[in-house]
Structures are given as structure tokens and as C-alpha cells.
Enzyme design. Structure first.
Site, PDB file in Angstrom:
ATOM      1  N   ASP A   1     -22.964  -6.269  71.729  1.00  0.00           N
ATOM      2  CA  ASP A   1     -22.476  -5.722  70.459  1.00  0.00           C
ATOM      3  C   ASP A   1     -21.175  -4.938  70.626  1.00  0.00           C
ATOM      4  OD1 ASP A   1     -24.551  -6.808  69.038  1.00  0.00           O
ATOM      5  OD2 ASP A   1     -25.743  -4.966  68.969  1.00  0.00           O
TER       6      ASP A   1
ATOM      7  N   ARG B   1     -27.804  10.267  71.331  1.00  0.00           N
ATOM      8  CA  ARG B   1     -26.719   9.797  70.463  1.00  0.00           C
ATOM      9  C   ARG B   1     -25.721  10.870  70.049  1.00  0.00           C
ATOM     10  NH1 ARG B   1     -27.084   5.016  72.488  1.00  0.00           N
ATOM     11  NH2 ARG B   1     -28.355   3.497  71.390  1.00  0.00           N
TER      12      ARG B   1
ATOM     13  N   ASP C   1     -29.568   4.395  64.879  1.00  0.00           N
ATOM     14  CA  ASP C   1     -28.439   4.849  65.681  1.00  0.00           C
ATOM     15  C   ASP C   1     -27.159   4.989  64.867  1.00  0.00           C
ATOM     16  OD1 ASP C   1     -29.873   5.196  68.002  1.00  0.00           O
ATOM     17  OD2 ASP C   1     -29.628   3.122  68.643  1.00  0.00           O
TER      18      ASP C   1
ATOM     19  N   SER D   1     -33.846  -6.042  73.702  1.00  0.00           N
ATOM     20  CA  SER D   1     -32.767  -5.073  73.577  1.00  0.00           C
ATOM     21  C   SER D   1     -33.281  -3.753  74.175  1.00  0.00           C
ATOM     22  CB  SER D   1     -32.405  -4.924  72.097  1.00  0.00           C
ATOM     23  OG  SER D   1     -31.996  -3.618  71.838  1.00  0.00           O
TER      24      SER D   1
HETATM   25  N1  ARG Z   1     -36.561   3.512  67.854  1.00  0.00           N
HETATM   26  C1  ARG Z   1     -35.874   4.374  68.771  1.00  0.00           C
HETATM   27  C2  ARG Z   1     -34.956   5.293  68.043  1.00  0.00           C
HETATM   28  O1  ARG Z   1     -34.684   5.102  66.888  1.00  0.00           O
HETATM   29  C3  ARG Z   1     -35.203   3.610  69.876  1.00  0.00           C
HETATM   30  C4  ARG Z   1     -34.004   2.832  69.488  1.00  0.00           C
HETATM   31  C5  ARG Z   1     -33.478   2.090  70.647  1.00  0.00           C
HETATM   32  N2  ARG Z   1     -32.183   1.585  70.381  1.00  0.00           N
HETATM   33  C6  ARG Z   1     -31.731   0.449  70.870  1.00  0.00           C
HETATM   34  N3  ARG Z   1     -30.517   0.148  70.554  1.00  0.00           N
HETATM   35  N4  ARG Z   1     -32.445  -0.340  71.624  1.00  0.00           N
HETATM   36  O2  ARG Z   1     -34.491   6.244  68.618  1.00  0.00           O
END
Ligand code: ARG
Length: 386
Positions: free
Chosen positions: A13, A93, A122, A169
């Protein structure tokens, strides 16, 4: 001359974002920033090679120590937990976004960018920090909604060499590893062993149990079995030892901020051990009133962090309360690791609000409880007209 700074992980990405930012958005200068919060060495190496090749300039920032000190330790003190998730990606993040913004300021950039799609959490966490500046915010993946196949085609056309596609992922840092995507999105699909890299399955764990002594100072873990360690080394050590015993796998349905549910798999041995030990120590040293109230505070804290709203003044206020309570959270907890299970088997503290002698040995004191007991259940008896 238009310049943009991109939060860069080295994956598909964010790699596709680089030529897109130039061709589609018209930026002449793309600066990629990878923030090291404990992702695997191979991932960092790949990001560096690819970033240097595709971008006008590339920077790697080692934020491991800062991550542990300023983000993970507060999380431990707050017993961070959202619906059973230890908040690993969520807590990283804002720190990544903060460093990207700092680089953008130094570089006099016009914009900041991230590679998040419009489906997850995210994007919200990056945007929330990015928008505390007047820089433009660009999110090519969200804005252009490319399919995976289109992305791969675009990558190939732009000389972005990709290894055969991983099915899952993965997002990894020193606190946790998240695995999602493909068949895992089906909630009834039983995850194959191959998705796990930090933990063995319980049946492959050693027969012999291991008991660790973890010392805490003001709510933060400082040593294992009497050996003082810096935060980063301590977490690495507990991930290793816990993982070997099959500790710290989570498979949950999680409520995303946007409202829909997602199926999530995580592994996080150190987090499981530390959070369990920390909460146990609090139970020994905090008053009942503090514990009850802190449950609310901890859950508000976790909610904010999940949403990526650490710039909300409430976050600072909650931390102020939490830090005050942690002044007394000193002592040690013994945790036994055995075949996929971590269990507290002992605890001690100079601030304990418990004493075996005072609680159970003073015969005379028992009589004093009679008066109290007489009124206990008073209202219930009135209801029943007794
Ligand atoms: N569900 C989790 C969160 O919102 C993990 C997200 C993982 N992100 C990823 N790009 N694989 O924090």
C-alpha cells in the site's frame, strides 16, 4: 515545487503511494519516513531499500525507546485493553504520525500522507494527528480505492518488486503483532498455525513450567528475575520467553471505530504477562475505592487510544489521575508460564494494603464486626418485611 512526507512501512500500500503521489497528485518531491517501533529487521531493511529507490529522500527514525517509555508504559499503567485487544497498533499510530509531522515541518513540506484505506481505524488515528497542523492530508489508498489487483499491476508498472503476495496483512511492533485478512475475515475460520510467529501452540510448549519474577516501579516493569533492564530489552525478553511457552494469543471480534465489526488475531506474550502482573499488583496496593474508580478511567483511556484521540485533553487528564495512583504500585509479581497459560502465583509490595496477621490473626477484633454485621442486608430485610 510541491513536497509531501509519507508515513512509509515498505509494504504494498505505502509503496504504491509513492508513484501515485507524483503522478496522480502532482508532488515533485516525496519524502518517505519509516518509524521504527520494533517491527522486524527484515521489514525495516526492505523499507529502507525500497524507500531509497522510489523516493526523493528517505528517513528511518528509531523510536523504540520513546515508544516504550511514552506510550507502552502509560498503557501498562492504564491496564490498556479494548474489547480484549492490547492496543498494539492503536498506540503506535499517533507516535508514527507525530514523527511524520516533525519531518514535514523540518522539510517545509506542503502535505503529509499515509497509505491507510477507508475501512479501518488507522486512517482516523493518522488523520487526527496530521490535522493538528495546517498541512494538506493525502490518503491515496482511501481516495482512489484501488483493488488489490490494480495495486499490484500499478506496482509492477513502476518497478516495485514484490515478493509473492502474503495472504495475511500483518502489523507488528514491540507490543503486539496483528494478523488479518483473507480467510481470517471469516469469523468461523480456524487460524492455521502459520499465522503465528511469536508464539508456539500450547501443545508444542515445553513440559516444564517457568516462573518469572517481575518487578514494578510506579506501575512500570523494571526487572525480570532481579535483573534490571531497559524497557525495550524487557519487552523483547518477555516476548521471547512467553512466546516459547505459547502465551498471548487472542482471537476476537472487534468493534471498529466506524461501527462495523472485524475479526482479529493477535499475539503479544509480553503484553499478556505484564498486564496480568500489573493489575494483580494494583489489587494489592490500591484501595477498593481507587480500584473501582480506576476501572472506569482505564476503560475511558483505552477507548481514547483505540480511537487515536491522544490529543484530546481528556487523555492528559486521565494520565494525571493514573500516574498519581501508580506512585504506590511498587513491588514484585510472580507469574508462572505453563503450556499456553500465564498465571499469577504470588506478589509482594512495600505498599501492600494487606497483611496476613492483621487480617486474620487478631481474635479480639472479630467482636467489633458484630455491630456492622447487624445492619448488613438491612434494606433487603425491609423489602421482605422481616
Ligand atoms: N484492529 C487493530 C486496530 O485497529 C489492528 C489493526 C492492524 N492494522 C493493520 N494494518 N494490519 O488497532
Amino acid at each position: 515545487m510541491k513536497k509531501v512526507v509519507l508515513a512509509y512501512s515498505g509494504g504494498l500500500d505505502t509503496s504504491v503511494c509513492i508513484p501515485l503521489l507524483k503522478e496522480h497528485y502532482g508532488y515533485d518531491n516525496v519524502v518517505a519516513v519509516t518509524v521504527d517501533v520494533g517491527q522486524p529487521e527484515t521489514e525495516l531493511k526492505e523499507a529502507k531499500e525500497r524507500g531509497a529507490k522510489l523516493c526523493d529522500s528517505y528517513r528511518e527514525i528509531d523510536a523504540k525507546e520513546e515508544f516504550v517509555r511514552d506510550y507502552i508504559f502509560p498503557l501498562i499503567k492504564a491496564n490498556g485493553n479494548y474489547e480484549g485487544y492490547v492496543l498494539g497498533t492503536a498506540i503506535a499510530r499517533p507516535l508514527i504520525a507525530k514523527h511524520v509531522v516533525e519531518v514535514a515541518m523540518e522539510e517545509n513540506a506542503d502535505a503529509v500522507a499515509h497509505g491507510c484505506t477507508g475501512k479501518g481505524n488507522d486512517q482516523l488515528r493518522f488523520d487526527a494527528v496530521f490535522r493538528t497542523t495546517d498541512l494538506d492530508v493525502v490518503a491515496p489508498m482511501r481516495e482512489l480505492s484501488l483493488t488489490r489487483a490494480e495495486e499490484r499491476k500499478y506496482a509492477a508498472e513502476h518497478g516495485i518488486l514484490l515478493k509473492p503476495e502474503h495472504r495475511w496483512s500483518v502489523d507488528e511492533n514491540i507490543w503486539s503483532r496483528s494478523i488479518e485478512g483473507a480467510e481470517l475475515e471469516e469469523p468461523s475460520f480456524v487460524p492455521p498455525e502459520e499465522i503465528f510467529q511469536w508464539t508456539v501452540s500450547a501443545d508444542k510448549a515445553p513440559e516444564n513450567a517457568e516462573t518469572l519474577k517481575i518487578d514494578f516501579e510506579e506501575g512500570a516493569p523494571v526487572s525480570i528475575n532481579g535483573t534490571k533492564m531497559d524497557g525495550v530489552s524487557l519487552l523483547k525478553k518477555l516476548n521471547e520467553t512467553g512466546g516459547k511457552h505459547g502465551i498471548g494469543r487472542t482471537d476476537i471480534i472487534e468493534d471498529r471505530v466506524l461501527g462495523f465489526k472485524s475479526r482479529e488475531n493477535y499475539e503479544h506474550p509480553a503484553a499478556t504477562i505484564i498486564l496480568m502482573a500489573h493489575r494483580d499488583l494494583e489489587q494489592l496496593v490500591l484501595t477498593r475505592n481507587e480500584l473501582r474508580f480506576k476501572d472506569f478511567v482505564d476503560s475511558a483511556w483505552s477507548e481514547l487510544v483505540y480511537q487515536g484521540l491522544v490529543m484530546d485533553p481528556l487523555y492528559e487528564s486521565l494520565n494525571a489521575f493514573i500516574d498519581k495512583t501508580q506512585e504506590r504500585v511498587n513491588g514484585a509479581v510472580y507469574v508462572k508460564l505453563e503450556k499456553g497459560i500465564a498465571r499469577v502465583v504470588g506478589r509482594e509490595s512495600p505498599n501492600a494494603l494487606y497483611s496476613a496477621t492483621v487480617s486474620f490473626d487478631v481474635k479480639q477484633e472479630q467482636k467489633g464486626a458484630e455491630g456492622f454485621s447487624m445492619y448488613h442486608g438491612f434494606q433487603s430485610r425491609m423489602v421482605k418485611n422481616v
